[in-house]
Design an enzyme around this catalytic site. Sequence first.
Site, PDB file in Angstrom:
ATOM      1  N   GLY A   1     -18.642  37.348 -45.296  1.00  0.00           N
ATOM      2  CA  GLY A   1     -19.665  38.441 -45.738  1.00  0.00           C
ATOM      3  C   GLY A   1     -20.904  37.686 -45.921  1.00  0.00           C
ATOM      4  O   GLY A   1     -21.724  37.629 -45.130  1.00  0.00           O
ATOM      5  N   GLY A   2     -20.977  37.481 -47.225  1.00  0.00           N
ATOM      6  CA  GLY A   2     -22.318  36.936 -47.714  1.00  0.00           C
ATOM      7  C   GLY A   2     -22.957  35.751 -47.037  1.00  0.00           C
ATOM      8  O   GLY A   2     -24.517  35.950 -46.464  1.00  0.00           O
TER       9      GLY A   2
ATOM     10  N   GLY B   1     -16.716  37.563 -52.086  1.00  0.00           N
ATOM     11  CA  GLY B   1     -18.142  37.735 -52.615  1.00  0.00           C
ATOM     12  C   GLY B   1     -18.165  36.959 -54.293  1.00  0.00           C
ATOM     13  O   GLY B   1     -19.013  37.170 -54.939  1.00  0.00           O
TER      14      GLY B   1
ATOM     15  N   SER C   1     -15.195  34.210 -49.460  1.00  0.00           N
ATOM     16  CA  SER C   1     -16.176  33.158 -49.823  1.00  0.00           C
ATOM     17  C   SER C   1     -16.042  31.872 -48.981  1.00  0.00           C
ATOM     18  O   SER C   1     -16.226  30.736 -49.335  1.00  0.00           O
ATOM     19  CB  SER C   1     -15.775  32.684 -51.195  1.00  0.00           C
ATOM     20  OG  SER C   1     -16.062  33.656 -52.174  1.00  0.00           O
TER      21      SER C   1
ATOM     22  N   HIS D   1     -10.844  47.341 -45.609  1.00  0.00           N
ATOM     23  CA  HIS D   1     -11.408  46.276 -46.473  1.00  0.00           C
ATOM     24  C   HIS D   1     -11.116  46.243 -47.931  1.00  0.00           C
ATOM     25  O   HIS D   1     -11.281  47.570 -48.609  1.00  0.00           O
ATOM     26  CB  HIS D   1     -13.095  46.455 -46.062  1.00  0.00           C
ATOM     27  CG  HIS D   1     -13.686  44.907 -46.521  1.00  0.00           C
ATOM     28  ND1 HIS D   1     -14.128  44.990 -47.795  1.00  0.00           N
ATOM     29  CD2 HIS D   1     -13.997  43.829 -46.266  1.00  0.00           C
ATOM     30  CE1 HIS D   1     -14.601  43.999 -48.014  1.00  0.00           C
ATOM     31  NE2 HIS D   1     -14.557  43.270 -47.221  1.00  0.00           N
TER      32      HIS D   1
ATOM     33  N   GLU E   1     -13.241  46.304 -50.423  1.00  0.00           N
ATOM     34  CA  GLU E   1     -14.188  46.962 -51.245  1.00  0.00           C
ATOM     35  C   GLU E   1     -14.230  48.470 -50.770  1.00  0.00           C
ATOM     36  O   GLU E   1     -14.210  49.248 -51.626  1.00  0.00           O
ATOM     37  CB  GLU E   1     -15.650  46.418 -50.530  1.00  0.00           C
ATOM     38  CG  GLU E   1     -15.839  45.238 -51.256  1.00  0.00           C
ATOM     39  CD  GLU E   1     -16.923  44.309 -50.555  1.00  0.00           C
ATOM     40  OE1 GLU E   1     -17.524  44.762 -49.532  1.00  0.00           O
ATOM     41  OE2 GLU E   1     -17.112  43.023 -51.237  1.00  0.00           O
TER      42      GLU E   1
ATOM     43  N   GLU F   1      -7.761  38.893 -47.110  1.00  0.00           N
ATOM     44  CA  GLU F   1      -8.636  38.607 -47.993  1.00  0.00           C
ATOM     45  C   GLU F   1      -8.414  38.861 -49.433  1.00  0.00           C
ATOM     46  O   GLU F   1      -8.288  39.969 -49.697  1.00  0.00           O
ATOM     47  CB  GLU F   1      -9.696  39.905 -47.708  1.00  0.00           C
ATOM     48  CG  GLU F   1     -10.476  39.426 -46.218  1.00  0.00           C
ATOM     49  CD  GLU F   1     -11.730  39.996 -45.815  1.00  0.00           C
ATOM     50  OE1 GLU F   1     -12.586  39.143 -45.641  1.00  0.00           O
ATOM     51  OE2 GLU F   1     -12.187  41.168 -46.173  1.00  0.00           O
TER      52      GLU F   1
ATOM     53  N   ASN G   1     -19.264  40.212 -41.684  1.00  0.00           N
ATOM     54  CA  ASN G   1     -19.368  41.547 -42.103  1.00  0.00           C
ATOM     55  C   ASN G   1     -20.671  41.387 -43.042  1.00  0.00           C
ATOM     56  O   ASN G   1     -20.775  41.087 -44.233  1.00  0.00           O
ATOM     57  CB  ASN G   1     -18.144  41.978 -43.088  1.00  0.00           C
ATOM     58  CG  ASN G   1     -18.172  42.949 -43.999  1.00  0.00           C
ATOM     59  OD1 ASN G   1     -19.105  43.798 -43.687  1.00  0.00           O
ATOM     60  ND2 ASN G   1     -17.491  42.947 -44.971  1.00  0.00           N
ATOM     61  N   TRP G   2     -21.717  42.340 -42.426  1.00  0.00           N
ATOM     62  CA  TRP G   2     -23.100  42.194 -43.108  1.00  0.00           C
ATOM     63  C   TRP G   2     -23.050  43.227 -44.415  1.00  0.00           C
ATOM     64  O   TRP G   2     -24.105  43.283 -45.113  1.00  0.00           O
ATOM     65  CB  TRP G   2     -24.020  42.619 -42.175  1.00  0.00           C
ATOM     66  CG  TRP G   2     -24.549  41.649 -41.161  1.00  0.00           C
ATOM     67  CD1 TRP G   2     -23.778  40.146 -40.975  1.00  0.00           C
ATOM     68  CD2 TRP G   2     -25.261  41.556 -40.077  1.00  0.00           C
ATOM     69  NE1 TRP G   2     -24.374  39.713 -40.026  1.00  0.00           N
ATOM     70  CE2 TRP G   2     -25.202  40.415 -39.446  1.00  0.00           C
ATOM     71  CE3 TRP G   2     -26.206  42.667 -39.596  1.00  0.00           C
ATOM     72  CZ2 TRP G   2     -25.843  40.132 -38.127  1.00  0.00           C
ATOM     73  CZ3 TRP G   2     -27.010  42.539 -38.589  1.00  0.00           C
ATOM     74  CH2 TRP G   2     -26.795  41.389 -37.840  1.00  0.00           C
ATOM     75  N   LYS G   3     -22.079  44.033 -44.731  1.00  0.00           N
ATOM     76  CA  LYS G   3     -21.770  44.882 -45.614  1.00  0.00           C
ATOM     77  C   LYS G   3     -23.007  45.664 -45.903  1.00  0.00           C
ATOM     78  O   LYS G   3     -23.577  46.062 -44.859  1.00  0.00           O
ATOM     79  CB  LYS G   3     -21.384  44.089 -46.966  1.00  0.00           C
ATOM     80  CG  LYS G   3     -20.473  43.128 -46.779  1.00  0.00           C
ATOM     81  CD  LYS G   3     -19.912  42.639 -48.054  1.00  0.00           C
ATOM     82  CE  LYS G   3     -18.675  41.550 -47.816  1.00  0.00           C
ATOM     83  NZ  LYS G   3     -17.810  41.315 -48.957  1.00  0.00           N
TER      84      LYS G   3
END
Length: 252
Positions: free
Chosen positions: A235-236, A177, A214, A99, A101, A171, A12-14
């Site tokens: 993600g990150g 994150g 994470s 998600h 977010e 999640e 997930n490149w957000k």
Amino acid sequence: MSVSKKVYLFANWKMYLDYDESNILANALAGASVNFAKKIKMVIFPSALSFYPVAQVLDDIGIASGAQNVHFEDRGGYTGENSAMMYKNAGAKFSLIGHSERRHLFGETNHEVHQKMETALSVGLTPILCVGETAKERKGNKAKDVVEIQLRAALDNLKWKPKDKLFIAYEPVWAIGTGNHCDPIEAEKMCVMIFKMASMLAKGLEVIILYGGSVNEGNIRDFLKQPDISGVLVGGASSKLDTWLQIVQNVC
Ligand code: PGA
């Protein structure tokens, strides 16, 4: 030590990468002479802006792409939104739905998550339903209840095709994150519960559970060792070539 089961690696490149950076990373992935072993199913979720060119580059090397979010109507006066149907036409195979977010920063409700699940299925996108509790809910011993409510709302009365797979990403909100990943044994306990509940709510479907929050190159194997965790949503660490390739390598 390698991981022997089939593994789902979802990136997930957000909103981490701009248009150029997304294309550079997609091309770098295409150019990296990594042997994406058959056991790995990789899906990349780029930003809406860079979706189309990235999906084309990845398609050439057998990596699928997906939407980070979709609107539940096909078309209309919804400024700034993109529909599931439009993503499908642009080459998407998957979509993240609900998600954390989206839920917590943009106020997406369980009802909207359900509408998005319906729409994704109706246009032929495979939804990845994201569920998870906040730190406060976990402290108050409410994690299971919250996730159960999310699952029931999202999966209520959906029209599946017999061969569809039901993907659910557990999640925990507090792990996303933050660098503070969930203990893999704890994550496994939640994933067992989610697997059982989802299998009951979507009878006859193959249910696949992912963990997200994470995940990095150092902890990925600890998650994949768990019997009910079939993959990860990252993600990150998925938005940088070196960490993502390290993750892939640690799974091979
Ligand atoms: P993270 O994000 O890996 O940066 O914690 C995971 C996600 O939001 O899906």
